[in-house]
Design a protein around this motif. Structure first.
Motif, PDB file in Angstrom:
ATOM      1  N   GLU A 145       0.832  -1.213   0.000  1.00 52.03           N
ATOM      2  CA  GLU A 145       0.000   0.000   0.000  1.00 52.03           C
ATOM      3  C   GLU A 145       0.863   1.259   0.000  1.00 52.03           C
ATOM      4  N   GLN A 146       2.085   1.132   0.541  1.00 50.21           N
ATOM      5  CA  GLN A 146       2.999   2.273   0.595  1.00 50.21           C
ATOM      6  C   GLN A 146       4.154   2.106  -0.400  1.00 50.21           C
ATOM      7  N   GLY A 147       3.901   1.274  -1.417  1.00 50.71           N
ATOM      8  CA  GLY A 147       4.868   1.113  -2.495  1.00 50.71           C
ATOM      9  C   GLY A 147       6.122   0.346  -2.131  1.00 50.71           C
ATOM     10  N   LYS A 148       6.029  -0.529  -1.108  1.00 49.64           N
ATOM     11  CA  LYS A 148       7.219  -1.218  -0.626  1.00 49.64           C
ATOM     12  C   LYS A 148       7.063  -2.748  -0.598  1.00 49.64           C
ATOM     13  N   PHE A 149       6.318  -3.298  -1.557  1.00 46.69           N
ATOM     14  CA  PHE A 149       6.136  -4.757  -1.539  1.00 46.69           C
ATOM     15  C   PHE A 149       7.454  -5.500  -1.681  1.00 46.69           C
ATOM     16  N   TRP A 150       8.211  -5.194  -2.733  1.00 45.57           N
ATOM     17  CA  TRP A 150       9.434  -5.948  -2.996  1.00 45.57           C
ATOM     18  C   TRP A 150      10.489  -5.694  -1.931  1.00 45.57           C
ATOM     19  N   GLU A 151      10.539  -4.463  -1.413  1.00 48.76           N
ATOM     20  CA  GLU A 151      11.480  -4.167  -0.338  1.00 48.76           C
ATOM     21  C   GLU A 151      11.151  -4.994   0.912  1.00 48.76           C
ATOM     22  N   MET A 152       9.843  -5.135   1.195  1.00 51.93           N
ATOM     23  CA  MET A 152       9.415  -5.922   2.352  1.00 51.93           C
ATOM     24  C   MET A 152       9.692  -7.405   2.120  1.00 51.93           C
ATOM     25  N   ALA A 153       9.437  -7.853   0.897  1.00 52.88           N
ATOM     26  CA  ALA A 153       9.704  -9.258   0.565  1.00 52.88           C
ATOM     27  C   ALA A 153      11.192  -9.569   0.730  1.00 52.88           C
ATOM     28  N   ASP A 154      12.035  -8.707   0.188  1.00 53.64           N
ATOM     29  CA  ASP A 154      13.490  -8.902   0.306  1.00 53.64           C
ATOM     30  C   ASP A 154      13.912  -8.948   1.769  1.00 53.64           C
ATOM     31  N   LYS A 155      13.350  -8.035   2.560  1.00 54.50           N
ATOM     32  CA  LYS A 155      13.745  -7.928   3.963  1.00 54.50           C
ATOM     33  C   LYS A 155      13.298  -9.151   4.763  1.00 54.50           C
ATOM     34  N   MET A 156      12.096  -9.645   4.500  1.00 51.79           N
ATOM     35  CA  MET A 156      11.612 -10.814   5.244  1.00 51.79           C
ATOM     36  C   MET A 156      12.414 -12.063   4.908  1.00 51.79           C
ATOM     37  N   PHE A 157      12.795 -12.223   3.659  1.00 51.69           N
ATOM     38  CA  PHE A 157      13.637 -13.370   3.319  1.00 51.69           C
ATOM     39  C   PHE A 157      15.038 -13.212   3.915  1.00 51.69           C
ATOM     40  N   GLU A 158      15.533 -11.990   3.907  1.00 57.14           N
ATOM     41  CA  GLU A 158      16.860 -11.726   4.465  1.00 57.14           C
ATOM     42  C   GLU A 158      16.914 -12.025   5.964  1.00 57.14           C
ATOM     43  N   LYS A 159      15.842 -11.636   6.688  1.00 60.36           N
ATOM     44  CA  LYS A 159      15.813 -11.780   8.147  1.00 60.36           C
ATOM     45  C   LYS A 159      14.961 -12.972   8.598  1.00 60.36           C
ATOM     46  N   GLN A 160      14.646 -13.858   7.689  1.00 59.82           N
ATOM     47  CA  GLN A 160      13.750 -14.971   7.989  1.00 59.82           C
ATOM     48  C   GLN A 160      14.190 -15.775   9.219  1.00 59.82           C
ATOM     49  N   ALA A 161      15.464 -16.071   9.323  1.00 59.19           N
ATOM     50  CA  ALA A 161      15.970 -16.911  10.415  1.00 59.19           C
ATOM     51  C   ALA A 161      15.747 -16.279  11.780  1.00 59.19           C
ATOM     52  N   ALA A 162      15.664 -14.953  11.828  1.00 67.17           N
ATOM     53  CA  ALA A 162      15.467 -14.252  13.096  1.00 67.17           C
ATOM     54  C   ALA A 162      14.005 -14.273  13.547  1.00 67.17           C
ATOM     55  N   GLY A 163      13.100 -14.654  12.651  1.00 68.95           N
ATOM     56  CA  GLY A 163      11.691 -14.753  12.999  1.00 68.95           C
ATOM     57  C   GLY A 163      10.816 -13.765  12.257  1.00 68.95           C
ATOM     58  N   LEU A 164       9.574 -14.187  12.013  1.00 66.85           N
ATOM     59  CA  LEU A 164       8.614 -13.347  11.289  1.00 66.85           C
ATOM     60  C   LEU A 164       7.294 -13.253  12.058  1.00 66.85           C
ATOM     61  N   SER A 165       7.382 -13.205  13.365  1.00 68.91           N
ATOM     62  CA  SER A 165       6.158 -13.090  14.160  1.00 68.91           C
ATOM     63  C   SER A 165       5.524 -11.722  13.920  1.00 68.91           C
ATOM     64  N   VAL A 166       4.255 -11.605  14.282  1.00 66.82           N
ATOM     65  CA  VAL A 166       3.545 -10.336  14.102  1.00 66.82           C
ATOM     66  C   VAL A 166       4.280  -9.209  14.821  1.00 66.82           C
ATOM     67  N   ALA A 167       4.834  -9.507  15.994  1.00 64.57           N
ATOM     68  CA  ALA A 167       5.542  -8.487  16.773  1.00 64.57           C
ATOM     69  C   ALA A 167       6.804  -7.994  16.069  1.00 64.57           C
ATOM     70  N   GLN A 168       7.358  -8.822  15.188  1.00 68.86           N
ATOM     71  CA  GLN A 168       8.590  -8.449  14.497  1.00 68.86           C
ATOM     72  C   GLN A 168       8.344  -7.747  13.157  1.00 68.86           C
ATOM     73  N   LEU A 169       7.123  -7.820  12.659  1.00 71.67           N
ATOM     74  CA  LEU A 169       6.842  -7.303  11.323  1.00 71.67           C
ATOM     75  C   LEU A 169       7.000  -5.786  11.220  1.00 71.67           C
ATOM     76  N   SER A 170       6.662  -5.058  12.286  1.00 72.88           N
ATOM     77  CA  SER A 170       6.795  -3.591  12.264  1.00 72.88           C
ATOM     78  C   SER A 170       8.245  -3.178  12.058  1.00 72.88           C
ATOM     79  N   GLY A 171       9.139  -3.830  12.789  1.00 72.90           N
ATOM     80  CA  GLY A 171      10.553  -3.508  12.660  1.00 72.90           C
ATOM     81  C   GLY A 171      11.073  -3.797  11.272  1.00 72.90           C
ATOM     82  N   LEU A 172      10.627  -4.912  10.696  1.00 71.12           N
ATOM     83  CA  LEU A 172      11.041  -5.260   9.340  1.00 71.12           C
ATOM     84  C   LEU A 172      10.500  -4.247   8.333  1.00 71.12           C
ATOM     85  N   ALA A 173       9.271  -3.800   8.570  1.00 73.86           N
ATOM     86  CA  ALA A 173       8.666  -2.804   7.678  1.00 73.86           C
ATOM     87  C   ALA A 173       9.463  -1.502   7.707  1.00 73.86           C
ATOM     88  N   LYS A 174       9.905  -1.096   8.899  1.00 75.77           N
ATOM     89  CA  LYS A 174      10.725   0.115   9.013  1.00 75.77           C
ATOM     90  C   LYS A 174      12.016  -0.038   8.217  1.00 75.77           C
TER      91      LYS A 174
END
Length: 236
Positions: A149-178
């Motif tokens: 919605e804020q034009g950051k789909f691919w950036e978010m996708a890249d970041k979640m795969f990059e940090k996947q091992a550290a966890g993708l819980s709901v509580a962690q998603l805000s930090g990844l989005a930043k």
């Protein structure tokens, strides 16, 4: 030493008997498989085969024989997430799961494909969360749509795969989005909490199943002539 010679002889006889038994069982098994119509010719071809990623059941998909069977593929539209030249002749349609380790391994491979075939290939991402084994995959998929919605789909996708091992819980998603460059985090958090894109993710999953995808990553190569080939697994 007579005793030593006698012991050695008994061992030799025992090992010979074991070897004969193994050969007999192997031969019988082979005969039964041939009788049932199993093609064992590839066992003796000496050709190397790349390992494929496990599907949702943990089983390794069969290697594609000129492409696994492709079902109905939902048309690519402007609503899809497209990376690369939108008018490229070749489409790599990937069904993926942000919590899947094989998908994380495969992500850089598709980036490599875009770079090496610049202008010739486009990459389309659709969701296929395996929630039964990846409990955070569904919300991670929804979060990527909220970032979009804020034009950051691919950036978010890249970041979640990059940090996947550290966890993708709901509580962690805000930090990844930043980290991905999403500016309005309050809006992002509200979007994730609302479940606004749950149905969108479910629709992607259903379209993947209809196309014949059974595990992640599941990629469909669509040629300029409209031909389709399903490639299961994290191939290099």
């Amino acid at each position: 030493n007579e005793k030593f010679s006698m012991t050695l002889s008994v061992k030799q006889i025992f090992l010979a008997g074991v070897a004969a038994g193994v050969l007999g069982v192997t031969a019988l098994g082979f005969i039964l498989m041939v009788a049932k119509g199993v093609d064992a010719s590839s066992w003796f071809s000496g050709s190397a085969r790349a390992p494929l990623a496990a599907g949702p059941s943990g089983a390794v998909p069969a290697e594609p024989d000129n492409g696994e069977q492709v079902g109905a593929v939902a048309p690519i539209t402007n609503d899809d997430h497209i990376r690369g030249d939108k008018n490229a002749e070749i489409t790599l349609l990937e069904y993926s799961d942000f919590q899947c380790p094989f998908c994380s391994r495969f992500h850089p491979t598709l980036i490599q494909a875009l770079n090496e075939y610049k202008g010739k290939v486009r990459w389309v991402y659709r969701h296929f969360p395996l929630s039964s084994i990846h409990p955070d995959a569904q919300k991670a998929a929804e979060a990527s749509e909220c970032a979009s919605e804020q034009g950051k789909f691919w950036e978010m996708a890249d970041k979640m795969f990059e940090k996947q091992a550290a966890g993708l819980s709901v509580a962690q998603l805000s930090g990844l989005a930043k980290e991905a460059g999403v500016r309005d985090i309050k809006k992002f958090d509200a979007c994730v909490s609302s479940g606004k894109y749950a149905q969108h993710v479910a629709a992607d999953l259903a379209s993947g199943e209809a196309a014949g995808v059974t595990g992640t990553p599941g990629s469909i190569v669509i040629g300029k002539d409209g031909s389709k080939q399903l490639i299961p697994g994290a191939l290099p």
